[in-house]
Enzyme design. Structure first.
Site, PDB file in Angstrom:
ATOM      1  N   GLY A 169      29.548  42.077  44.637  1.00 36.50           N
ATOM      2  CA  GLY A 169      29.823  42.752  45.731  1.00 36.50           C
ATOM      3  C   GLY A 169      30.373  43.987  45.396  1.00 36.50           C
ATOM      4  O   GLY A 169      29.908  45.120  46.049  1.00 36.50           O
ATOM      5  N   ASN A 209      37.645  41.331  55.227  1.00 37.74           N
ATOM      6  CA  ASN A 209      37.999  40.301  54.500  1.00 37.74           C
ATOM      7  C   ASN A 209      39.577  39.635  54.644  1.00 37.74           C
ATOM      8  O   ASN A 209      40.074  38.765  54.026  1.00 37.74           O
ATOM      9  CB  ASN A 209      37.733  40.785  52.953  1.00 37.74           C
ATOM     10  N   GLN A 212      31.720  38.898  52.990  1.00 38.64           N
ATOM     11  CA  GLN A 212      32.463  37.797  53.561  1.00 38.64           C
ATOM     12  C   GLN A 212      31.791  36.911  54.626  1.00 38.64           C
ATOM     13  O   GLN A 212      32.098  36.015  54.649  1.00 38.64           O
ATOM     14  CB  GLN A 212      33.721  38.292  54.191  1.00 38.64           C
ATOM     15  N   SER A 261      27.802  38.851  47.937  1.00 34.30           N
ATOM     16  CA  SER A 261      28.306  38.162  46.804  1.00 34.30           C
ATOM     17  C   SER A 261      28.327  36.628  46.436  1.00 34.30           C
ATOM     18  O   SER A 261      28.500  36.098  47.723  1.00 34.30           O
ATOM     19  CB  SER A 261      29.690  38.829  46.485  1.00 34.30           C
ATOM     20  N   CYS A 296      42.021  41.684  45.285  1.00 36.17           N
ATOM     21  CA  CYS A 296      41.930  42.845  44.457  1.00 36.17           C
ATOM     22  C   CYS A 296      43.383  43.534  44.576  1.00 36.17           C
ATOM     23  O   CYS A 296      43.768  44.369  43.456  1.00 36.17           O
ATOM     24  CB  CYS A 296      41.093  44.018  44.476  1.00 36.17           C
TER      25      CYS A 296
HETATM   26  N1  PLP Z   1      33.439  43.268  49.631  1.00 33.80           N
HETATM   27  C1  PLP Z   1      34.342  42.363  50.454  1.00 33.80           C
HETATM   28  C2  PLP Z   1      34.465  42.349  51.855  1.00 33.80           C
HETATM   29  C3  PLP Z   1      34.953  41.500  49.555  1.00 33.80           C
HETATM   30  O1  PLP Z   1      35.774  40.556  50.284  1.00 33.80           O
HETATM   31  C4  PLP Z   1      34.711  41.396  48.197  1.00 33.80           C
HETATM   32  C5  PLP Z   1      35.571  40.486  47.388  1.00 33.80           C
HETATM   33  O2  PLP Z   1      36.650  40.154  47.666  1.00 33.80           O
HETATM   34  C6  PLP Z   1      34.093  42.361  47.751  1.00 33.80           C
HETATM   35  C7  PLP Z   1      33.142  43.455  48.363  1.00 33.80           C
HETATM   36  C8  PLP Z   1      33.871  42.490  46.149  1.00 33.80           C
HETATM   37  O3  PLP Z   1      32.899  41.484  45.750  1.00 33.80           O
HETATM   38  P1  PLP Z   1      32.897  40.945  44.409  1.00 33.80           P
HETATM   39  O4  PLP Z   1      34.172  40.402  43.827  1.00 33.80           O
HETATM   40  O5  PLP Z   1      31.674  40.109  44.024  1.00 33.80           O
HETATM   41  O6  PLP Z   1      32.866  42.133  43.208  1.00 33.80           O
END
Ligand code: PLP
Length: 402
Positions: free
Chosen positions: A72, A152, A180, A200, A347
């Site tokens: 993602g 998220n 999500q 993702s 994160c």
């Molecule tokens: N975008 C959203 C809304 C997410 O919740 C996440 C991951 O938590 C990401 C992007 C990033 O995805 P990835 O963990 O595959 O890099």
């Protein structure tokens, strides 16, 4: 045996065993480079393309509109930077919502450092980007807008189709982060009318480190990774074959298709009626679990509220603010009891800063610091949630009386 209850499925989901089984041959016997010309490698190429075609169909897209990525974060970076750079002749104004994932907001900050003008569209206290606020923020030089499909941390769903239509009426490209949402609610690029969309695999019980970016045919998007001609020149690098197979296998499970036979991986033709039924059932099951938890908590304690929890939000996410109970203390107690949950975005975990998502929704720092996120999957059970609600209620009493 020590209790273990996993309620952090918005951070990542456990991989389904059948997904690991489907991947295994591509880690062991079929390890060829799909770009090589000899037969075993061409068989691997066939499988990669079958995965692309299944995933494309599941999104209502063409195979040629799908680029595999490392997940993602890469998809969001590729969309924000790639679309803005390739279309900058229209203008340099970029709109994102005030509560995007870091993968979008940090990409937007990069654009800001590189000559673009970035503006945040406010969100309401319930966690929505209103069409009026979005329209008011559009300018003649707005080249790109990126608004997430499902948030998220609080799970609210945005009116993507209406936002995309408003963007297009202004000549603005529209990207949505569906990381999500995909595999949990219906996601169709034609219905949503988006120009680009990120997904993702690890949010739907697939492997980590693989995702995709949909870019509508004819839309210019500058590649970020240069090298070989893989992914039609849009994303260089030898494909993560096992990851791609795992991604498609996870989608097969989510959409109710037959399981992949690792010895003979014939991918199902995407069946939209079957997929809709599977997604609806999944959604009904986990929203029933979530309602049960909400009901037990509000019936047994005071000073508890739910952020963005309204019918129509993503069924598995529940953001809970509890007066007088810091998320740090509560999550520690849950961890001691073998329950995994989080304060918000994975994160940002480890950071004691209040969640930018909740601040954008008008919560105070104190309210944001007293908030935990529980995120469910189809693997959670009623028994688990009964147990967890008792653990949470006991922890609330202990923390408040400490
Ligand atoms: N975008 C959203 C809304 C997410 O919740 C996440 C991951 O938590 C990401 C992007 C990033 O995805 P990835 O963990 O595959 O890099």
């Amino acid at each position: 045996m020590k209790r273990f209850i996993y309620l952090d499925n918005a951070a990542t989901t456990p991989m389904y065993p059948q997904v690991a089984d489907a991947m295994e041959p591509y880690l062991r016997a079929s390890w060829y480079n799909p770009s090589s010309f000899y037969q075993p490698a061409q068989e691997v190429r066939r499988v990669v393309e079958a995965c692309r075609s299944y995933l494309a169909a599941s999104l209502g897209a063409r195979s040629s509109e799908i680029r595999f990525t490392s997940g993602g974060t890469e998809s969001d970076n590729a969309a924000l930077k790639g679309l803005a750079l390739a279309n900058a002749s229209k203008g340099k104004h970029v709109l994102i919502s005030a509560f995007e994932h870091h993968a979008v907001s940090e990409s937007a900050k990069w654009l800001l450092r590189n000559g673009f003008d970035v503006e945040l569209v406010p969100v309401t206290k319930d966690g929505y980007v209103s069409l009026e606020a979005f329209k008011a923020a559009l300018r003649p030089d707005t080249v790109l807008a990126s608004i997430m499909l499902a948030n998220n941390e609080v799970g609210t769903l945005q009116p993507i189709k209406e936002l995309a239509q408003a963007a297009h009426a202004n000549g603005t490209l529209f990207h949505t982060d569906a990381v999500q949402a995909f595999g949990h609610i219906p996601v169709d690029v034609i219905h949503l009318e988006v120009d680009a969309l990120s997904v993702s695999a690890h949010k739907l019980h697939g492997p980590k480190g693989v995702g995709l970016l949909y870019v509508k045919r004819g839309v210019k998007c500058e590649p970020l990774i240069h090298g070989g001609a893989q992914e039609r020149g849009y994303r260089a690098g030898t494909e993560n074959v096992a990851g791609i197979v795992g991604f498609a296998a996870a989608a097969h499970v989510a959409f109710g298709s037959h399981c992949l036979d690792p010895q003979n991986p014939n991918f199902a033709t995407f069946d939209s009626a079957q997929a809709e039924a599977a997604i609806l059932e999944h959604s009904r099951n986990i929203s029933a679990l979530r309602s049960m938890l909400v009901h037990i908590l509000i019936s047994n304690t005071e000073g508890i509220s739910f952020n963005g929890y309204i019918d129509g939000s993503l069924p598995g996410i529940l953001s809970i603010t509890i007066e007088g109970v810091s998320s740090e203390a509560l999550l520690m107690k849950l961890d001691q009891e073998g329950v995994c949950a989080s304060a918000g975005s994975a994160c940002a975990s480890g950071s004691l800063d209040p969640s930018p998502v909740l601040l954008a929704m008008g919560r105070t720092s104190n309210e944001a610091l007293n908030t935990i996120r529980i995120s469910l999957s189809g693997q959670n059970t009623e028994e688990e949630l009964f147990e967890v609600s008792e653990i949470i209620l006991d922890a609330i009493t202990a923390i408040r009386s400490a």
